[in-house]
Design a protein around this motif. Structure first.
Motif, PDB file in Angstrom:
ATOM      1  N   VAL A  73     120.618  48.391  56.940  1.00 15.78           N
ATOM      2  CA  VAL A  73     119.436  49.237  57.059  1.00 15.78           C
ATOM      3  C   VAL A  73     119.842  50.701  56.961  1.00 15.78           C
ATOM      4  N   LEU A  74     119.059  51.491  56.238  1.00 14.01           N
ATOM      5  CA  LEU A  74     119.260  52.942  56.186  1.00 14.01           C
ATOM      6  C   LEU A  74     118.663  53.534  57.453  1.00 14.01           C
ATOM      7  N   GLU A  75     119.508  54.097  58.319  1.00 13.53           N
ATOM      8  CA  GLU A  75     119.018  54.673  59.571  1.00 13.53           C
ATOM      9  C   GLU A  75     118.720  56.164  59.425  1.00 13.53           C
ATOM     10  N   ILE A  76     119.636  56.907  58.770  1.00 12.38           N
ATOM     11  CA  ILE A  76     119.429  58.346  58.592  1.00 12.38           C
ATOM     12  C   ILE A  76     119.824  58.721  57.174  1.00 12.38           C
ATOM     13  N   ALA A  77     118.866  59.229  56.415  1.00  9.87           N
ATOM     14  CA  ALA A  77     119.149  59.673  55.047  1.00  9.87           C
ATOM     15  C   ALA A  77     119.713  61.087  55.093  1.00  9.87           C
ATOM     16  N   ARG A  78     120.797  61.314  54.354  1.00  6.99           N
ATOM     17  CA  ARG A  78     121.426  62.631  54.301  1.00  6.99           C
ATOM     18  C   ARG A  78     121.727  62.987  52.853  1.00  6.99           C
ATOM     19  N   VAL A  79     121.978  64.268  52.638  1.00  7.58           N
ATOM     20  CA  VAL A  79     122.401  64.747  51.321  1.00  7.58           C
ATOM     21  C   VAL A  79     123.806  65.301  51.489  1.00  7.58           C
ATOM     22  N   PRO A  80     124.757  64.853  50.692  1.00  7.53           N
ATOM     23  CA  PRO A  80     124.632  63.834  49.645  1.00  7.53           C
ATOM     24  C   PRO A  80     124.442  62.452  50.246  1.00  7.53           C
ATOM     25  N   ASP A  81     123.954  61.531  49.409  1.00  7.31           N
ATOM     26  CA  ASP A  81     123.627  60.184  49.845  1.00  7.31           C
ATOM     27  C   ASP A  81     124.819  59.459  50.468  1.00  7.31           C
ATOM     28  N   THR A  82     126.019  59.802  50.054  1.00  6.98           N
ATOM     29  CA  THR A  82     127.211  59.141  50.607  1.00  6.98           C
ATOM     30  C   THR A  82     127.414  59.456  52.089  1.00  6.98           C
ATOM     31  N   MET A  83     126.704  60.455  52.595  1.00  8.69           N
ATOM     32  CA  MET A  83     126.800  60.801  54.019  1.00  8.69           C
ATOM     33  C   MET A  83     125.686  60.161  54.854  1.00  8.69           C
ATOM     34  N   SER A  84     124.793  59.423  54.203  1.00  6.38           N
ATOM     35  CA  SER A  84     123.707  58.751  54.931  1.00  6.38           C
ATOM     36  C   SER A  84     124.290  57.734  55.906  1.00  6.38           C
ATOM     37  N   LEU A  85     123.579  57.538  57.019  1.00  7.90           N
ATOM     38  CA  LEU A  85     124.019  56.562  58.013  1.00  7.90           C
ATOM     39  C   LEU A  85     123.288  55.245  57.802  1.00  7.90           C
ATOM     40  N   LEU A  86     124.085  54.196  57.680  1.00  9.46           N
ATOM     41  CA  LEU A  86     123.567  52.844  57.561  1.00  9.46           C
ATOM     42  C   LEU A  86     123.932  52.078  58.826  1.00  9.46           C
ATOM     43  N   ALA A  87     123.259  50.966  59.033  1.00  4.18           N
ATOM     44  CA  ALA A  87     123.586  50.108  60.158  1.00  4.18           C
ATOM     45  C   ALA A  87     123.441  48.655  59.737  1.00  4.18           C
ATOM     46  N   SER A  88     124.252  47.814  60.344  1.00  3.55           N
ATOM     47  CA  SER A  88     124.136  46.370  60.159  1.00  3.55           C
ATOM     48  C   SER A  88     123.436  45.807  61.376  1.00  3.55           C
ATOM     49  N   TYR A  89     122.409  45.022  61.125  1.00  4.84           N
ATOM     50  CA  TYR A  89     121.674  44.363  62.190  1.00  4.84           C
ATOM     51  C   TYR A  89     121.858  42.855  62.079  1.00  4.84           C
ATOM     52  N   ARG A  90     122.177  42.228  63.197  1.00  8.21           N
ATOM     53  CA  ARG A  90     122.216  40.761  63.261  1.00  8.21           C
ATOM     54  C   ARG A  90     120.794  40.328  63.600  1.00  8.21           C
ATOM     55  N   VAL A  91     120.222  39.515  62.734  1.00  8.31           N
ATOM     56  CA  VAL A  91     118.838  39.076  62.887  1.00  8.31           C
ATOM     57  C   VAL A  91     118.829  37.565  63.077  1.00  8.31           C
ATOM     58  N   GLU A  92     118.162  37.107  64.129  1.00  5.91           N
ATOM     59  CA  GLU A  92     118.065  35.685  64.407  1.00  5.91           C
ATOM     60  C   GLU A  92     116.634  35.230  64.193  1.00  5.91           C
ATOM     61  N   LEU A  93     116.498  34.075  63.516  1.00  8.57           N
ATOM     62  CA  LEU A  93     115.185  33.533  63.195  1.00  8.57           C
ATOM     63  C   LEU A  93     115.112  32.072  63.607  1.00  8.57           C
ATOM     64  N   ASP A  94     113.906  31.614  63.919  1.00  9.17           N
ATOM     65  CA  ASP A  94     113.727  30.198  64.228  1.00  9.17           C
ATOM     66  C   ASP A  94     113.708  29.397  62.920  1.00  9.17           C
ATOM     67  N   PRO A  95     113.626  28.071  62.972  1.00  4.96           N
ATOM     68  CA  PRO A  95     113.672  27.255  61.748  1.00  4.96           C
ATOM     69  C   PRO A  95     112.564  27.580  60.745  1.00  4.96           C
ATOM     70  N   GLU A  96     111.438  28.111  61.217  1.00  3.17           N
ATOM     71  CA  GLU A  96     110.335  28.457  60.315  1.00  3.17           C
ATOM     72  C   GLU A  96     110.494  29.851  59.711  1.00  3.17           C
ATOM     73  N   GLY A  97     111.526  30.580  60.140  1.00  2.00           N
ATOM     74  CA  GLY A  97     111.774  31.909  59.590  1.00  2.00           C
ATOM     75  C   GLY A  97     111.150  33.051  60.371  1.00  2.00           C
ATOM     76  N   GLU A  98     110.664  32.773  61.578  1.00  2.35           N
ATOM     77  CA  GLU A  98     110.078  33.826  62.409  1.00  2.35           C
ATOM     78  C   GLU A  98     111.184  34.484  63.231  1.00  2.35           C
ATOM     79  N   LEU A  99     111.187  35.797  63.259  1.00  5.09           N
ATOM     80  CA  LEU A  99     112.212  36.556  63.949  1.00  5.09           C
ATOM     81  C   LEU A  99     112.151  36.293  65.451  1.00  5.09           C
ATOM     82  N   THR A 100     113.292  35.963  66.034  1.00  8.55           N
ATOM     83  CA  THR A 100     113.361  35.721  67.480  1.00  8.55           C
ATOM     84  C   THR A 100     114.200  36.778  68.189  1.00  8.55           C
ATOM     85  N   GLY A 101     114.981  37.550  67.437  1.00  7.60           N
ATOM     86  CA  GLY A 101     115.782  38.601  68.036  1.00  7.60           C
ATOM     87  C   GLY A 101     116.596  39.341  66.995  1.00  7.60           C
ATOM     88  N   TYR A 102     116.988  40.570  67.336  1.00  6.84           N
ATOM     89  CA  TYR A 102     117.867  41.341  66.468  1.00  6.84           C
ATOM     90  C   TYR A 102     118.644  42.337  67.304  1.00  6.84           C
TER      91      TYR A 102
END
Length: 121
Positions: A73-102
């Motif tokens: 996920v893009l958390e903070i956009a900066r210029v130049p783009d290489t300085m933008s802050l990204l984040a990795s989120y662990r996302v958990e879903l039930d068998p039907e694909g509904e989000l249960t936590g992140y």
């Protein structure tokens, strides 16, 4: 003749019942979302909850309890783009694909590679 007629009716009823069972099996299979449907829905749900747009899915796994994804996920956009802050989120879903936590599992600048970590995580 009534025996022949009854036998034909029984066979037709049996064939119709078998057809109904196979349609039910297909319908129950169709009710489960496909992996692509799960990915798309997870991204949409995460965006709604965080207010940030997911850029990519870097990990995707089906488990006994549902699905686990790692979404970038893009958390903070900066210029130049290489300085933008990204984040990795662990996302958990039930068998039907509904989000249960992140949760956010790491934060990094776009142009920065991870240092080598033992165990691949």
């Amino acid at each position: 003749m009534s025996n022949t007629s009854n036998t034909a009716k029984t066979q037709n009823a049996r064939t119709a019942h078998e057809s109904d069972e196979s349609e039910e099996a297909r319908a129950s299979t169709d009710e489960r979302p496909s992996p692509m449907q799960v990915l798309r829905h997870a991204r949409t749900q995460l965006a709604e909850l965080t207010g940030m747009a997911p850029e990519s899915v870097s990990s995707f796994e089906q488990t006994e309890d549902g699905w686990i994804l790692e979404v970038e996920v893009l958390e903070i956009a900066r210029v130049p783009d290489t300085m933008s802050l990204l984040a990795s989120y662990r996302v958990e879903l039930d068998p039907e694909g509904e989000l249960t936590g992140y949760r956010r599992v790491r934060r990094y600048e776009r142009g920065r590679a991870d240092p080598h970590r033992p165990g691949g995580r």
